[in-house]
Each structure stands twice: as structure tokens, then as C-alpha cells.
Design an enzyme around this catalytic site. Structure first.
Site, mmCIF file in Angstrom:
data_model
loop_
_atom_site.group_PDB
_atom_site.id
_atom_site.type_symbol
_atom_site.label_atom_id
_atom_site.label_comp_id
_atom_site.label_asym_id
_atom_site.label_seq_id
_atom_site.Cartn_x
_atom_site.Cartn_y
_atom_site.Cartn_z
ATOM 1 N N ARG A 106 2.511 6.016 3.481
ATOM 2 C CA ARG A 106 1.878 6.438 4.738
ATOM 3 C C ARG A 106 1.537 5.216 5.591
ATOM 4 O O ARG A 106 1.813 5.165 6.797
ATOM 5 C CB ARG A 106 0.603 7.240 4.398
ATOM 6 C CG ARG A 106 -0.124 7.858 5.573
ATOM 7 C CD ARG A 106 -1.551 8.289 5.179
ATOM 8 N NE ARG A 106 -2.295 7.226 4.508
ATOM 9 C CZ ARG A 106 -2.806 6.163 5.122
ATOM 10 N NH1 ARG A 106 -2.685 6.029 6.415
ATOM 11 N NH2 ARG A 106 -3.445 5.231 4.433
ATOM 12 N N GLU A 128 5.724 -3.432 0.632
ATOM 13 C CA GLU A 128 5.650 -3.123 -0.809
ATOM 14 C C GLU A 128 4.865 -1.822 -0.913
ATOM 15 O O GLU A 128 3.634 -1.831 -0.959
ATOM 16 C CB GLU A 128 4.910 -4.237 -1.566
ATOM 17 C CG GLU A 128 5.619 -5.572 -1.554
ATOM 18 C CD GLU A 128 6.754 -5.675 -2.569
ATOM 19 O OE1 GLU A 128 6.954 -4.723 -3.353
ATOM 20 O OE2 GLU A 128 7.436 -6.706 -2.563
ATOM 21 N N GLY A 178 2.874 2.185 5.330
ATOM 22 C CA GLY A 178 4.114 1.485 5.690
ATOM 23 C C GLY A 178 4.828 2.126 6.865
ATOM 24 O O GLY A 178 5.430 1.442 7.694
ATOM 25 N N GLY A 225 0.838 -1.203 0.000
ATOM 26 C CA GLY A 225 0.000 0.000 0.000
ATOM 27 C C GLY A 225 0.866 1.244 0.000
ATOM 28 O O GLY A 225 2.017 1.221 -0.453
ATOM 29 N N SER A 226 0.319 2.308 0.542
ATOM 30 C CA SER A 226 0.997 3.607 0.487
ATOM 31 C C SER A 226 2.174 3.668 1.470
ATOM 32 O O SER A 226 2.230 2.922 2.447
ATOM 33 C CB SER A 226 -0.012 4.701 0.831
ATOM 34 O OG SER A 226 -0.540 4.441 2.125
ATOM 35 N N CYS A 243 1.364 0.702 -8.918
ATOM 36 C CA CYS A 243 2.534 1.160 -8.143
ATOM 37 C C CYS A 243 3.709 1.392 -9.076
ATOM 38 O O CYS A 243 4.592 2.185 -8.783
ATOM 39 C CB CYS A 243 2.888 0.151 -7.060
ATOM 40 S SG CYS A 243 3.070 -1.509 -7.689
HETATM 41 P P1 NAD Z 1 -3.459 2.307 1.339
HETATM 42 O O1 NAD Z 1 -2.136 2.462 2.000
HETATM 43 O O2 NAD Z 1 -4.481 3.334 1.554
HETATM 44 O O3 NAD Z 1 -4.123 0.905 1.804
HETATM 45 C C1 NAD Z 1 -3.460 -0.320 1.601
HETATM 46 C C2 NAD Z 1 -3.927 -1.325 2.634
HETATM 47 O O4 NAD Z 1 -3.401 -0.954 3.911
HETATM 48 C C3 NAD Z 1 -5.450 -1.392 2.815
HETATM 49 O O5 NAD Z 1 -5.830 -2.730 3.025
HETATM 50 C C4 NAD Z 1 -5.674 -0.552 4.060
HETATM 51 O O6 NAD Z 1 -6.846 -0.869 4.762
HETATM 52 C C5 NAD Z 1 -4.440 -0.902 4.872
HETATM 53 N N1 NAD Z 1 -4.046 0.077 5.871
HETATM 54 C C6 NAD Z 1 -4.084 1.421 5.779
HETATM 55 N N2 NAD Z 1 -3.596 1.981 6.905
HETATM 56 C C7 NAD Z 1 -3.220 0.957 7.704
HETATM 57 C C8 NAD Z 1 -2.648 0.893 9.015
HETATM 58 N N3 NAD Z 1 -2.369 1.991 9.717
HETATM 59 N N4 NAD Z 1 -2.386 -0.332 9.538
HETATM 60 C C9 NAD Z 1 -2.666 -1.456 8.853
HETATM 61 N N5 NAD Z 1 -3.227 -1.449 7.625
HETATM 62 C C10 NAD Z 1 -3.501 -0.250 7.059
HETATM 63 O O7 NAD Z 1 -3.165 2.110 -0.229
HETATM 64 P P2 NAD Z 1 -4.205 2.032 -1.445
HETATM 65 O O8 NAD Z 1 -4.760 3.377 -1.728
HETATM 66 O O9 NAD Z 1 -5.130 0.887 -1.280
HETATM 67 O O10 NAD Z 1 -3.213 1.613 -2.653
HETATM 68 C C11 NAD Z 1 -2.418 2.513 -3.360
HETATM 69 C C12 NAD Z 1 -0.996 2.547 -2.833
HETATM 70 O O11 NAD Z 1 -0.439 1.232 -2.785
HETATM 71 C C13 NAD Z 1 -0.073 3.338 -3.740
HETATM 72 O O12 NAD Z 1 0.806 4.085 -2.951
HETATM 73 C C14 NAD Z 1 0.684 2.248 -4.502
HETATM 74 O O13 NAD Z 1 1.920 2.647 -5.026
HETATM 75 C C15 NAD Z 1 0.826 1.204 -3.444
HETATM 76 N N6 NAD Z 1 1.054 -0.113 -4.019
HETATM 77 C C16 NAD Z 1 2.313 -0.656 -3.924
HETATM 78 C C17 NAD Z 1 2.575 -1.877 -4.510
HETATM 79 C C18 NAD Z 1 3.946 -2.486 -4.454
HETATM 80 O O14 NAD Z 1 4.053 -3.667 -4.737
HETATM 81 N N7 NAD Z 1 4.993 -1.742 -4.128
HETATM 82 C C19 NAD Z 1 1.553 -2.590 -5.160
HETATM 83 C C20 NAD Z 1 0.278 -2.017 -5.216
HETATM 84 C C21 NAD Z 1 0.045 -0.778 -4.643
#
Ligand code: NAD
Length: 506
Positions: free
Chosen positions: A245, A264, A247, A242-243, A298
Site C-alpha cells: 500500500r 522493499e 509502495g 513497508g507495505s 516480510c
Molecule cells: P507500512 O507500510 O505501514 O509503513 C512503513 C513505513 O512507511 C513507515 O515508516 C510509514 O510511516 C511509512 N509510510 C506509510 N505510508 C507512507 C506514505 N504514503 N508515504 C511515505 N511513507 C509512508 O508498513 P509496516 O506496517 O511498518 O511494516 C510491515 C510491512 O512492511 C509488511 O508489508 C512487510 O512485508 C513489509 N516489509 C518489507 C520488507 C522488505 O524488505 N521487502 C522488510 C520489512 C517489512
């Protein structure tokens, strides 16, 4: 810009429900607090019941019990479960792709591609189930053997993002299962139906091969559910996609309990276009990498660093290609750019474009909102020439904006390329092999390509990136090692007891 607004459809809710049921899941609930909508036109697809702390406790306990059984099953026999999953994914490819389009808004071809990626990684994992190799090393002591062995790690917690709602799960789950680990999955709150479909298919596969049912659990909900998973000491590995933020929160929390974490996170991917580049090929690669998936990968190409001598021509040709891109309903044939995931994503795009213009950027084409039905956010991909790599260019805006920068000297191009906090995917377009090699040696990303775009990786390689992207590696190569525990074994088959380093004791 050739755009066409999609038609509102009263049938999207039914389509989602039917696709889900064809995968073997019960019909979705419509009376819970987790509201699931489609970005196609904002139609409500379901209202699911998010899981509670008690549900999480029950799921993790069951998974921990299943671990004691599963870890004792020989790895090649564990592979049979993943082979069965691969068969079911193949059988239900269209159903899962339909759910991906409904929940994430991907065009059909990309949604089918995402499911194909799941099948591919299952095939890889089945092969891997006979190749979890450890090394043997020569011992410095006579009559001794030194070796390493790999053992199942424990329950793996998977947190995934909306934009690859099923592939990221399969990268983790297929590998975790052959490595001997159960999985507890917290999918994105935006795409829970695809998760329920995957869960149903995996449970069916487990029943078909006689594997424990409790090997897999889905926990629906938002960040709070994710955080509870992250903090549970019974989760041996947290694999979070995910983002940045997210991570930043997850990484330290897992570290605080000495758990293992695989991150990731976001990318801000760049490509250098050298004077010798084949521009026909470059334009095709750039358009897919920058505008494909409506800029919501991503690995989406966000920064194009072009030699001054070819910049004007390349920009003109990309703009011409953009004008032929159809934006609209991702189910429609011929549409190449589907919707943004939400109004928030659109707002982030609008603000980024505003900031870029304040920094002296010139919008060549795109960036406008395209009419769509209901509550939907369709945009034309934006192409912006920038005088410098300003702050907005160094950030990841999860939308189709391609910033174009120019360079004169190759070292300057490399420096610009690496001067962002993220380090996921990178490319160079050149026919000069020295330049290509210099780029591969200098890019600070986890993925560095030559004459191909930044996105669309195959599963055979390790996937992931450096710096703020988090350093994790998933999918192919030896990424499986993150899902196992390594033990070093020394075996004395002599009747002496020599100590290492020549130490005498007594
Ligand atoms: P997001 O960070 O908003 O959410 C991702 C996941 O994390 C969701 O399941 C969310 O519920 C969970 N989450 C959010 N805050 C959390 C916390 N504090 N503790 C535990 N879990 C939490 O991301 P998104 O908007 O769903 O996806 C887009 C982002 O993901 C972009 O930044 C993209 O680059 C990244 N991404 C990275 C990869 C990679 O392999 N590097 C792949 C796909 C997406």
C-alpha cells in the site's frame, strides 16, 4: 499450546529511557504528540515531538551541504566512519536489542540477531569501500579507452517499517555512506526510539573520525513526514521499506519527479515440500519461518505447498511442534513467540482466519488470542489447511498464519507457488536435485532457497523481491550500485579523432 502471559512491568518506560541514554541519546520526551508504546503490555514509553515541514527542510539542506564535502572524501576513508559505527554497534548491541524488543516486541535472541545483522552489513560496507569497481571495455577505436566510473549519488532518504526497525536502516545507511551519500531517515512511527539510538551512535562515530555531523538526520512522524521526504527533489534516492500500500503511493510520486526509488515491500512467501523431503529438517525450518517473529517478517513463510503423499504427516508434525511453542513476554527466556505489534494486526489476523474458514479452510491449530497484560495482543500461531489458494491466501496478512495446500504434480506446485502478486522469498524442501534445480529456475521470487526456510537471509546476498514486492535490492552483492551514479568515460589518447561506427564528418 504452551502459553504463558507476560507480567506487566512498570519499569519498561525506564528501561527504554536508560537503553536510549546508554547509546548516547538524550532522555526521551514525554510531552509530545507522537505516543510510543510497547507491544509487550501497552505501556507508554515516550511522547515524542514529530518533525515539521520546516525541520525536514533544514535537515535536507544540511544533508545536501554535507554531500558536497563527503563525496570528495575517498571511499576507503569513508569506510573508516562505518568501521567506527560497527565498533559502537558491537559495544551497544544489548542496548539496541533491548529497544528493539521494547518497541517491536521481538524475542531477545532475534533482537540481538537484528543488531548482529547491522554489524555484519557494516563489515561488508567497509570492505566495499575499497571495491566500488567500474569496468573497462575494449574501445572499437584505436588509441581510446572506454570505462565506467561510479560516483556518489546525493542525499538518500530512507523510510523503514516497524518490524526490522534497525537492520533495514543499517543496510541502507552503511552502504550509502561508503558510496559517498548522506542519509535522511524516516523510521516507522511505531519504533522511533531505536531510530534515535542509531542516530546517536552514528553521530558519535562521525565525531570520532572527523566526518561531517550533518551526514545523518532522523525525521520522526507518520506517513505525512514520509510523503514530504518522498516529494523533496533534493533526495536523490528514496529507499522505502513497508507495505505494498505504501509502495503504491511512494513509487509513482518519486517517479513523477524523476527521482530514483528502491522499494522493499510486502511478501507472501511459499515453500514446496516434495515427497523426498527430509521431514525432520523441514519441520524445524517451517516452524521458525512461519511462527518466528510472531509471523511479522516480510519473509515469513505463509504458504506451504505439500505433496499429497506427505501432507498429513507433515501437518501433524508441525501442529505438534506448534504445541510446544511458548507465547509470551519476549524478554522471558524460553519464549519463542512475542506479541503482535497492535490491535489492528490482531484484527487483520482474526478476519483472515474467518475468511479462510468461509473458503473451506480447516484450522488445525492456533489462531487464538492468548491472555496478556494491559493493552497487548498475543496469539498462538495458526496452521490452516486450505482446499485451494483463495483470495485470502494470496494476500499478505502480517501475522502468524500458515496456510497448507496440497499438490499432486510438480508443475502444479510451481504454478501454485507463483500465482500470488508478491515475489519476495521462496523455498523448496527436497532431496531430488533435479526438482531443486527446476524450482530455482522457476520461482519468480528475488530469493529462492533449497532445504532452508524463507526467512533469515544473510547480508552477503542482494535482498529484495519481484512483482508487488517492488523490485528493489538492498544489502549485499552489487546492491551498492543503486546508491551510486554510473558514468561512462571515453578517453582518446591518440592524435586522431576517429568517430564511432565509422562515421565520416567533414
Ligand atoms: P507500512 O507500510 O505501514 O509503513 C512503513 C513505513 O512507511 C513507515 O515508516 C510509514 O510511516 C511509512 N509510510 C506509510 N505510508 C507512507 C506514505 N504514503 N508515504 C511515505 N511513507 C509512508 O508498513 P509496516 O506496517 O511498518 O511494516 C510491515 C510491512 O512492511 C509488511 O508489508 C512487510 O512485508 C513489509 N516489509 C518489507 C520488507 C522488505 O524488505 N521487502 C522488510 C520489512 C517489512
Amino acid at each position: 499450546m504452551n502459553t504463558r502471559a507476560p507480567h506487566p512491568s512498570a519499569h519498561l518506560t525506564d528501561r527504554a529511557s536508560q537503553a536510549l541514554q546508554r547509546c548516547g541519546a538524550p532522555p526521551p520526551a514525554h510531552d509530545g504528540s507522537l505516543v510510543v508504546t510497547t507491544p509487550i503490555d501497552g505501556t507508554e514509553l515516550a511522547r515524542l515531538h514529530p518533525h515539521t515541514a520546516t525541520d525536514l527542510d533544514i535537515a535536507v539542506s544540511a544533508a545536501a551541504d554535507a554531500f558536497t564535502v563527503w563525496r570528495a572524501v575517498p571511499a576507503p576513508a569513508r569506510g573508516r566512519l562505518v568501521r567506527r559505527l560497527s565498533e559502537l554497534l558491537t559495544q551497544h548491541k544489548a542496548d539496541l536489542a533491548e529497544l528493539v524488543t521494547l518497541e517491536a516486541g521481538k524475542i531477545t535472541s532475534e533482537a540481538l540477531g537484528e543488531v548482529q545483522e547491522m554489524i555484519d552489513v557494516c563489515d561488508f560496507a567497509v570492505g566495499l569501500s575499497r571495491q566500488l569497481y567500474g569496468r573497462t571495455m575494449p574501445s572499437e577505436r584505436a588509441g581510446h579507452r572506454l570505462m565506467e566510473t561510479w560516483h556518489p549519488l546525493g542525499v538518500v532518504g530512507v523510510i523503514s517499517a516497524f518490524n526490522f526497525p534497525v537492520a533495514v536502516w543499517s543496510w541502507n545507511t552503511a552502504i550509502a555512506l561508503v558510496c559517498g551519500n548522506p542519509v535522511v531517515w524516516k523510521p516507522s512511527e511505531t519504533t522511533p526510539l531505536t531510530a534515535l539510538a542509531c542516530d546517536a551512535l552514528l553521530r558519535r562515530a562521525a565525531a570520532d573520525v572527523g566526518a561531517p555531523d550533518a551526514l545523518h538526520h532522523v525525521l520522526l512522524g507518520d506517513a505525512a513526514v514520509g510523503e514530504a521526504l518522498v516529494d523533496d527533489p533534493r533526495i536523490a534516492l528514496v529507499s522505502a521499506t513497508g507495505s505494498v500500500r505504501m509502495g503504491r503511493i511512494v513509487g509513482p510520486r518519486v517517479a513523477a519527479r524523476f527521482g530514483r526509488v528502491l522499494l522493499e515491500l510486502g511478501g507472501n512467501n511459499g515453500a514446496i515440500v516434495a515427497p523426498s523431503a527430509d521431514l525432520d529438517l523441514t519441520v524445524r525450518a517451517v516452524v521458525f519461518a512461519a511462527a518466528g517473529t510472531a509471523g511479522q517478517r516480510c519473509t515469513t513463510l505463509r504458504r506451504l505447498i505439500v505433496h499429497r503423499s506427505v501432507a498429513d504427516e507433515l501437518v501433524r508434525r508441525i501442529a505438534a511442534a506448534y504445541s510446544g511453542l511458548r507465547v509470551g513476554d519476549p524478554f522471558d527466556e524460553g519464549v519463542l513467540v512475542g506479541p503482535l505489534i497492535s490491535g489492528r494486526a490482531h484484527e487483520a489476523m482474526r478476519k483472515a482466519l474467518e475468511r479462510a474458514e468461509l473458503d473451506g479452510g480447516v484450522r488445525v491449530t492456533g489462531g487464538e488470542r492468548v491472555d496478556g497484560p494491559g493493552e497487548s495482543f498475543y496469539v498462538s500461531p495458526a496452521l490452516v489447511r486450505m482446499p485451494a489458494q483463495t483470495e485470502v491466501v494470496r494476500e499478505e496478512t502480517f501475522a502468524p498464519i500458515l496456510y497448507v495446500l496440497t499438490y499432486d504434480d510438480f508443475d502444479e506446485a510451481i504454478a501454485l507457488h507463483n500465482a500470488v502478486p508478491q515475489g519476495l522469498a521462496s523455498s523448496i524442501f527436497t532431496t531430488d536435485s533435479r526438482e531443486a534445480e527446476r524450482f530455482l529456475a522457476s520461482s519468480d521470487c528475488g530469493i529462492a532457497n533449497v532445504n532452508i526456510g524463507t526467512s533469515g537471509a544473510e547480508i552477503g546476498g542482494a535482498f529484495g523481491g519481484e512483482k508487488e514486492t517492488g523490485g528493489g535490492r538492498e544489502s549485499g552483492s552489487d546492491s551498492w550500485k543503486a546508491y551510486m551514479r554510473r558514468a561512462t568515460n571515453t578517453i582518446n589518447y591518440s592524435d586522431e579523432l576517429p568517430l564511432a561506427q565509422g562515421v565520416e564528418f567533414g
